[in-house]
Scaffold this motif. Sequence first.
Motif, PDB file in Angstrom:
ATOM      1  N   GLY A  94      36.587  29.104  70.723  1.00 12.75           N
ATOM      2  CA  GLY A  94      35.436  29.060  71.612  1.00 12.75           C
ATOM      3  C   GLY A  94      35.591  29.532  72.940  1.00 12.75           C
ATOM      4  O   GLY A  94      36.719  30.128  73.236  1.00 12.75           O
ATOM      5  N   GLU A  95      34.625  29.594  73.814  1.00  9.85           N
ATOM      6  CA  GLU A  95      34.833  30.075  75.307  1.00  9.85           C
ATOM      7  C   GLU A  95      33.671  29.382  76.073  1.00  9.85           C
ATOM      8  O   GLU A  95      32.634  28.506  75.429  1.00  9.85           O
ATOM      9  CB  GLU A  95      34.639  31.453  75.025  1.00  9.85           C
ATOM     10  N   THR A  96      33.957  29.329  77.317  1.00  8.57           N
ATOM     11  CA  THR A  96      32.708  29.059  78.190  1.00  8.57           C
ATOM     12  C   THR A  96      32.022  30.279  78.489  1.00  8.57           C
ATOM     13  O   THR A  96      32.615  31.419  78.697  1.00  8.57           O
ATOM     14  CB  THR A  96      33.455  28.787  79.642  1.00  8.57           C
ATOM     15  N   HIS A  97      30.746  30.287  77.907  1.00  9.59           N
ATOM     16  CA  HIS A  97      29.996  31.688  77.837  1.00  9.59           C
ATOM     17  C   HIS A  97      30.284  32.539  79.003  1.00  9.59           C
ATOM     18  O   HIS A  97      29.870  33.677  78.827  1.00  9.59           O
ATOM     19  CB  HIS A  97      28.764  31.445  77.492  1.00  9.59           C
ATOM     20  N   THR A  98      30.316  32.045  80.101  1.00 10.03           N
ATOM     21  CA  THR A  98      30.312  32.760  81.414  1.00 10.03           C
ATOM     22  C   THR A  98      31.706  33.215  81.808  1.00 10.03           C
ATOM     23  O   THR A  98      31.605  33.915  82.634  1.00 10.03           O
ATOM     24  CB  THR A  98      29.553  32.395  82.273  1.00 10.03           C
ATOM     25  N   HIS A  99      32.866  32.917  81.034  1.00 12.38           N
ATOM     26  CA  HIS A  99      34.062  33.187  81.755  1.00 12.38           C
ATOM     27  C   HIS A  99      34.766  34.237  81.234  1.00 12.38           C
ATOM     28  O   HIS A  99      35.117  34.705  79.837  1.00 12.38           O
ATOM     29  CB  HIS A  99      34.911  31.763  81.159  1.00 12.38           C
ATOM     30  N   PRO A 100      34.948  35.282  81.923  1.00 12.85           N
ATOM     31  CA  PRO A 100      35.487  36.542  81.308  1.00 12.85           C
ATOM     32  C   PRO A 100      36.817  36.469  80.594  1.00 12.85           C
ATOM     33  O   PRO A 100      37.058  37.424  79.580  1.00 12.85           O
ATOM     34  CB  PRO A 100      35.334  37.607  82.448  1.00 12.85           C
ATOM     35  N   LEU A 101      37.612  35.720  81.142  1.00 14.66           N
ATOM     36  CA  LEU A 101      38.993  35.717  80.484  1.00 14.66           C
ATOM     37  C   LEU A 101      38.957  34.966  79.014  1.00 14.66           C
ATOM     38  O   LEU A 101      39.773  35.220  78.108  1.00 14.66           O
ATOM     39  CB  LEU A 101      39.915  34.749  81.454  1.00 14.66           C
ATOM     40  N   HIS A 102      37.990  34.179  79.066  1.00 12.39           N
ATOM     41  CA  HIS A 102      37.890  33.568  77.644  1.00 12.39           C
ATOM     42  C   HIS A 102      37.443  34.489  76.688  1.00 12.39           C
ATOM     43  O   HIS A 102      37.938  34.859  75.576  1.00 12.39           O
ATOM     44  CB  HIS A 102      36.842  32.479  77.795  1.00 12.39           C
ATOM     45  N   HIS A 103      36.469  35.547  77.051  1.00 17.59           N
ATOM     46  CA  HIS A 103      36.148  36.686  76.223  1.00 17.59           C
ATOM     47  C   HIS A 103      37.391  37.641  75.974  1.00 17.59           C
ATOM     48  O   HIS A 103      37.345  38.160  74.963  1.00 17.59           O
ATOM     49  CB  HIS A 103      34.951  37.172  76.757  1.00 17.59           C
ATOM     50  N   LEU A 104      38.033  37.762  76.901  1.00 20.05           N
ATOM     51  CA  LEU A 104      39.284  38.739  76.754  1.00 20.05           C
ATOM     52  C   LEU A 104      40.300  38.154  75.816  1.00 20.05           C
ATOM     53  O   LEU A 104      40.705  38.840  74.888  1.00 20.05           O
ATOM     54  CB  LEU A 104      39.797  39.083  78.108  1.00 20.05           C
ATOM     55  N   MET A 105      40.244  36.584  75.777  1.00 20.25           N
ATOM     56  CA  MET A 105      41.254  35.966  74.744  1.00 20.25           C
ATOM     57  C   MET A 105      40.580  36.250  73.472  1.00 20.25           C
ATOM     58  O   MET A 105      41.408  36.456  72.525  1.00 20.25           O
ATOM     59  CB  MET A 105      41.302  34.801  75.296  1.00 20.25           C
ATOM     60  N   GLN A 106      39.476  35.958  73.219  1.00 19.20           N
ATOM     61  CA  GLN A 106      38.770  36.460  71.972  1.00 19.20           C
ATOM     62  C   GLN A 106      39.148  37.554  71.485  1.00 19.20           C
ATOM     63  O   GLN A 106      39.394  37.851  70.360  1.00 19.20           O
ATOM     64  CB  GLN A 106      37.291  35.757  72.139  1.00 19.20           C
ATOM     65  N   TYR A 107      38.788  38.551  72.195  1.00 15.56           N
ATOM     66  CA  TYR A 107      39.115  39.915  71.952  1.00 15.56           C
ATOM     67  C   TYR A 107      40.286  40.207  71.598  1.00 15.56           C
ATOM     68  O   TYR A 107      40.738  40.693  70.334  1.00 15.56           O
ATOM     69  CB  TYR A 107      38.699  41.038  73.116  1.00 15.56           C
ATOM     70  N   GLU A 108      41.378  39.877  72.120  1.00 12.36           N
ATOM     71  CA  GLU A 108      42.855  39.937  71.761  1.00 12.36           C
ATOM     72  C   GLU A 108      43.249  39.083  70.562  1.00 12.36           C
ATOM     73  O   GLU A 108      44.000  39.593  69.519  1.00 12.36           O
ATOM     74  CB  GLU A 108      43.711  39.400  73.076  1.00 12.36           C
ATOM     75  N   LEU A 109      42.530  37.983  70.389  1.00 13.02           N
ATOM     76  CA  LEU A 109      42.700  37.420  69.107  1.00 13.02           C
ATOM     77  C   LEU A 109      42.056  38.072  67.906  1.00 13.02           C
ATOM     78  O   LEU A 109      42.915  38.301  66.925  1.00 13.02           O
ATOM     79  CB  LEU A 109      42.080  35.887  69.155  1.00 13.02           C
ATOM     80  N   VAL A 110      41.069  38.673  67.935  1.00 20.15           N
ATOM     81  CA  VAL A 110      40.364  39.586  66.863  1.00 20.15           C
ATOM     82  C   VAL A 110      41.279  40.387  66.739  1.00 20.15           C
ATOM     83  O   VAL A 110      41.496  40.970  65.517  1.00 20.15           O
ATOM     84  CB  VAL A 110      38.846  39.919  67.180  1.00 20.15           C
ATOM     85  N   ARG A 111      41.830  41.330  67.634  1.00 18.04           N
ATOM     86  CA  ARG A 111      42.782  42.506  67.454  1.00 18.04           C
ATOM     87  C   ARG A 111      44.132  41.976  66.807  1.00 18.04           C
ATOM     88  O   ARG A 111      44.552  42.676  65.849  1.00 18.04           O
ATOM     89  CB  ARG A 111      43.012  43.015  68.870  1.00 18.04           C
TER      90      ARG A 111
END
Length: 168
Positions: free
Chosen positions: A13-30
Motif C-alpha cells: 500500500g501507499e499514501t497515494h500522493t507520497h513519491p517515496l511510497h511509489h518508489l518503494m513499490q517500484y523497487e518491490l516489483v523489481r
Amino acid sequence: LHRDGDPRVIFAGETHTHPLHHLMQYELVRGVNDLDGKPLAIGLEMCYRQHQPALDAFVFGGGADGGGSFSELKKRVKWRKTWGYDINQYAKIFSYARQNGIRLVGLNVPYGMVQMVSNFGLRKLPDELRGACVSYFTWGAPAAQRATIEAPIIRGGASEGAWSERST
C-alpha cells in the motif's frame, strides 16, 4: 507461508500522493521480478476489471493499440474520474511492466457498484452483478471466512455495520 508451486501474493500500500511510497513499490516489483522465473502480475486498485483491455494494450500492444502511451491509457481508463491521482506517480511501475511483459491487472469494481452494495446489499443487485461481487469479495477465502465477509455485504449497509461494531 509459501509452498513451492503456490502463487505468491504481496500487498504494498501507499499514501497515494507520497513519491517515496511509489518508489518503494517500484523497487518491490523489481525485486520480486528478479527473484526467480515465476510469473508476476501487478494488481491495481485504481483500475476496474473492465479496464483490462486497456491495461493489456498498454503493456502488450503496439503503437497503434496505445502500447506504452500514458495519454492513451489515461483516456481509456478515464483516469481522472476513476482515480484522479497523478499518473506520473505510477509511471515507473507501469513502464517497468511494459518493458518486462508483466501484466497489469485491474482489481476494482466500479464505484457505483460499491455504493449500491453498501447502501442496499447484494440482494438488490441483478443476479449477474451479485454473482460477480460475491466472487470478487471472497476470492480464495476459506468457507468460514467467506461467510463472515459475505454476511454484511448480502444484507446491505456493510460500511455502517462495520462502523457500528468498531464504535461500540
